[in-house]
Design an enzyme around this catalytic site. Structure first.
Site, PDB file in Angstrom:
ATOM      1  N   GLY A 195       0.805  -1.211   0.000  1.00 41.45           N
ATOM      2  CA  GLY A 195       0.000   0.000   0.000  1.00 41.45           C
ATOM      3  C   GLY A 195       0.835   1.255   0.000  1.00 41.45           C
ATOM      4  N   ASP A 248       3.206   5.728 -11.781  1.00 38.29           N
ATOM      5  CA  ASP A 248       2.499   6.694 -12.628  1.00 38.29           C
ATOM      6  C   ASP A 248       0.987   6.514 -12.499  1.00 38.29           C
ATOM      7  OD1 ASP A 248       5.027   7.501 -13.560  1.00 38.29           O
ATOM      8  OD2 ASP A 248       5.006   5.923 -15.079  1.00 38.29           O
TER       9      ASP A 248
END
Length: 312
Positions: free
Chosen positions: A229, A256
């Protein structure tokens, strides 16, 4: 909540030359690979495609060479419904390329020759400023000149446009962007360079986020931790927001996809935790396919994926 947000990406456009095989060669080693493919890339263009796939109106600012790769990259942006009118052509320098090796576990190593991306004539900054008219957010990385990034970040802040910065690849000279940055999304290696702290565990990532918040109280740091995470620090609260378990094909472009999901969700007016979940889901889905731009999920994919984990 606001819909149909408009974003600007100032960043790189590279042609990715990707080789996949069992392992990534060590120095001095030659290995047999399985597959070769050429795919439009560059962290800037990757982020632009990720944002467009998630439903935002996107303007791309960058430079390519006057060559076939440059023509292909501009065409690719157009095919992805991205405004490429702010991508200028450099007649003196070749288009950027990235040589990427991917192993059987999806991990990668990259060597990049940035070419035209690193040119910085005055008209490039003028184009970047013009592109921000009516924009809801600005995305930056470190594959263009530092002077361009700092100048456009400063300009965006003066216009109250949030600046999202992925400090990759690491660059000591780029730390000046922090003064104008709203959200910072390094991975653990990049966060180590920024903080000087060792980050080997999620708990250490949380501590690094707290250190960044102390040094730069106006910046919200988010340290990406792959499947674990993201470590975050916001509203005097530092914690881990868990990621999602998926079958990994390759990890190219995951960062990205993350920053694109984060920027769009925040620009739409979602609260911070939901924005992080949306960003984590975008990144998770991106690693289930090969490549970067070709792997970016669309809005429906992400929302359907989230519904299996989170009740809205």
């Amino acid at each position: 909540m606001k819909k149909n947000v408009t974003g600007v990406v100032v960043g790189s456009l590279n042609m990715d030359l990707i080789v996949t095989g069992e392992s990534i060669p060590k120095p001095g080693e030659t290995v047999s690979a399985n597959h070769f493919i050429t795919i439009p890339g560059g962290k800037g263009a990757n982020q632009a495609v990720a944002c467009a796939n998630l439903g935002a109106t996107i303007r791309m600012v960058g430079r390519v060479g006057d060559d076939n790769f440059g023509k292909e990259l501009k065409k690719s942006l157009s095919l992805n419904n991205i405004d490429n009118s702010f991508v200028l052509v450099d007649k003196k320098t070749s288009t950027g390329v990235a040589l990427i090796s991917v192993d059987k576990d999806g991990e990668n190593s990259i060597s990049a020759v940035y070419g035209a991306n690193m040119s910085f004539p005055k008209k490039q900054l003028e184009a970047a400023k013009e592109s921000l008219n009516g924009a809801d957010f600005l995305l930056l990385q470190n594959e263009v000149p530092v002077e361009l990034n700092i100048s456009i970040a400063k300009y965006a802040k003066s216009k109250n446009i949030p600046v999202f910065w992925d400090p990759a690849p690491s660059n000591d000279e780029s730390i000046g962007i922090m003064e104008f940055c709203s959200y910072l999304t390094p991975n653990s290696i990049e966060a180590e360079k920024i903080t000087g702290l060792s980050i080997k565990t999620p708990e250490q990532a949380v501590q690094a986020c707290e250190a960044i918040s102390r040094s730069y109280p106006e910046v919200i740091p988010l340290i990406t931790l792959n499947k674990e995470g993201v470590a975050v620090s916001f509203d005097s609260n530092a914690k881990i927001i868990k990621g999602f378990e998926v079958d990994v094909i390759d990890t190219i472009g995951a960062g990205d996809a993350f920053i694109a999901g984060l920027a769009i969700s925040i620009a739409e007016g979602n609260d911070f935790i939901n924005a992080c979940n949306f960003a984590n889901a975008s990144a998770a889905l991106s690693v289930t396919k090969q490549g970067a731009q070709t792997a970016m999920p669309n809005r429906n994919n992400v929302e359907d994926f989230l519904r299996t984990f989170i009740k809205f």
